[in-house]
Design a protein around this motif. Sequence first.
Motif, PDB file in Angstrom:
ATOM      1  N   LEU A   1     -21.933 -23.255   0.108  1.00 35.17           N
ATOM      2  CA  LEU A   1     -20.493 -23.277  -0.119  1.00 35.17           C
ATOM      3  C   LEU A   1     -19.841 -22.240   0.780  1.00 35.17           C
ATOM      4  O   LEU A   1     -20.310 -21.095   0.852  1.00 35.17           O
ATOM      5  CB  LEU A   1     -20.164 -22.958  -1.576  1.00 35.17           C
TER       6      LEU A   1
ATOM      7  N   ILE B   1     -15.688 -22.964  -8.161  1.00 31.98           N
ATOM      8  CA  ILE B   1     -16.496 -22.087  -7.312  1.00 31.98           C
ATOM      9  C   ILE B   1     -17.662 -21.502  -8.107  1.00 31.98           C
ATOM     10  O   ILE B   1     -18.812 -21.483  -7.633  1.00 31.98           O
ATOM     11  CB  ILE B   1     -15.620 -20.963  -6.724  1.00 31.98           C
TER      12      ILE B   1
ATOM     13  N   HIS C   1     -21.554 -22.326  -7.359  1.00 28.66           N
ATOM     14  CA  HIS C   1     -22.358 -21.154  -6.981  1.00 28.66           C
ATOM     15  C   HIS C   1     -23.669 -21.080  -7.764  1.00 28.66           C
ATOM     16  O   HIS C   1     -24.677 -20.581  -7.236  1.00 28.66           O
ATOM     17  CB  HIS C   1     -21.535 -19.883  -7.209  1.00 28.66           C
TER      18      HIS C   1
ATOM     19  N   THR D   1     -26.152 -23.109  -5.564  1.00 26.55           N
ATOM     20  CA  THR D   1     -26.221 -23.035  -4.101  1.00 26.55           C
ATOM     21  C   THR D   1     -27.433 -22.239  -3.642  1.00 26.55           C
ATOM     22  O   THR D   1     -27.955 -21.387  -4.359  1.00 26.55           O
ATOM     23  CB  THR D   1     -24.960 -22.358  -3.526  1.00 26.55           C
TER      24      THR D   1
ATOM     25  N   TRP E   1     -26.839 -20.717  -0.683  1.00 27.70           N
ATOM     26  CA  TRP E   1     -26.001 -19.683  -0.098  1.00 27.70           C
ATOM     27  C   TRP E   1     -24.549 -19.942  -0.473  1.00 27.70           C
ATOM     28  O   TRP E   1     -24.072 -21.074  -0.383  1.00 27.70           O
ATOM     29  CB  TRP E   1     -26.132 -19.666   1.436  1.00 27.70           C
ATOM     30  N   THR E   2     -23.854 -18.877  -0.866  1.00 31.76           N
ATOM     31  CA  THR E   2     -22.424 -18.932  -1.099  1.00 31.76           C
ATOM     32  C   THR E   2     -21.782 -17.954  -0.119  1.00 31.76           C
ATOM     33  O   THR E   2     -22.164 -16.782  -0.071  1.00 31.76           O
ATOM     34  CB  THR E   2     -22.067 -18.548  -2.543  1.00 31.76           C
ATOM     35  N   THR E   3     -20.830 -18.437   0.663  1.00 30.41           N
ATOM     36  CA  THR E   3     -20.311 -17.645   1.778  1.00 30.41           C
ATOM     37  C   THR E   3     -18.788 -17.635   1.790  1.00 30.41           C
ATOM     38  O   THR E   3     -18.138 -18.474   1.154  1.00 30.41           O
ATOM     39  CB  THR E   3     -20.817 -18.194   3.122  1.00 30.41           C
ATOM     40  N   SER E   4     -18.236 -16.690   2.543  1.00 33.00           N
ATOM     41  CA  SER E   4     -16.789 -16.631   2.711  1.00 33.00           C
ATOM     42  C   SER E   4     -16.469 -16.108   4.094  1.00 33.00           C
ATOM     43  O   SER E   4     -17.307 -15.489   4.758  1.00 33.00           O
ATOM     44  CB  SER E   4     -16.143 -15.730   1.654  1.00 33.00           C
TER      45      SER E   4
ATOM     46  N   LEU F   1     -13.658 -15.080  -3.796  1.00 33.51           N
ATOM     47  CA  LEU F   1     -14.954 -14.954  -4.469  1.00 33.51           C
ATOM     48  C   LEU F   1     -14.929 -13.817  -5.486  1.00 33.51           C
ATOM     49  O   LEU F   1     -15.492 -13.941  -6.577  1.00 33.51           O
ATOM     50  CB  LEU F   1     -16.065 -14.700  -3.449  1.00 33.51           C
TER      51      LEU F   1
ATOM     52  N   LEU G   1     -25.217 -14.275  -1.387  1.00 34.82           N
ATOM     53  CA  LEU G   1     -23.826 -14.246  -0.959  1.00 34.82           C
ATOM     54  C   LEU G   1     -23.716 -13.605   0.420  1.00 34.82           C
ATOM     55  O   LEU G   1     -24.290 -12.546   0.666  1.00 34.82           O
ATOM     56  CB  LEU G   1     -22.981 -13.462  -1.954  1.00 34.82           C
TER      57      LEU G   1
END
Length: 259
Positions: free
Chosen positions: A110, A133, A137, A140, A142-145, A153, A193
């Motif tokens: 994500l 979200i 999460h 996932t 990987w959870t990214t921003s 987040l 993350l």
Amino acid sequence: MTHTTPHSTTRRNVLRGTVATAALAATAAVPAGAAHAAPTGSGTGPAIGILLYDGFSLLDPTGPAEVLSRLPDATVTMIAERRGPVRTDTADVALVAERSLDEVDRLDVLLVPGAGNRGTVAAMNNQALLSWIRRIHRHTRWTTSVCTGSIVLAAAGLLDGRQATTYWASAEYLESTFDVTYLPQRYVRSGKLITAAGVSAGIDMALYLASLMAGDDTAKAIQLAVEYDPQPPFDSGNATEADARLKERALQLLAASQV
């Protein structure tokens, strides 16, 4: 997990700005698809979902998408509350969301982009968005921003007690509002993350993520494939080295370009 935040999230105190970079994006109609289906490609590669919301910064999703879509058998899908075009912070360009939140149950990756004041404030106060979200999460890899996506987040409660990065002008807000330790780095990994700094840092983060998912050789090959070899005409992109006058000018330009 339920997360509520008592923090004030007005345009005045959330951040001073974020960057948008112009590029072409399609605004064609989106074909219908099966409901409640996560994005899938060949079935053998990772399903990567990029969240769009009104007022996002254009390069935040498109830079990483350019990199991650080159991963073997990967599927990259734009997702929003509703299908259809979603406008950037300048309102000059739109990207098309091919799936709605209700149609996506699981993702391998994500990515939450950043936005200007209007978009970030709205996203971090949108409980339906934050709930989605958190739900995605849980499963996932990987959870990214990118950029102020880390503030979204954090509003969802995913960065509590963690280290993270964000857009340089939003660093103080991130640390003072949430239980987050800001690191002035291009990207920061904390467990599964990964947060990236402002806008263009999303490309660096995506290459790092590609190395984690497919190995260094593949990530290096993708970097060459997209010819990512930045040699800007000015050495002025590092906020830690910029003087107050240049920072103020940068923020003025952002404010003038956003709606």
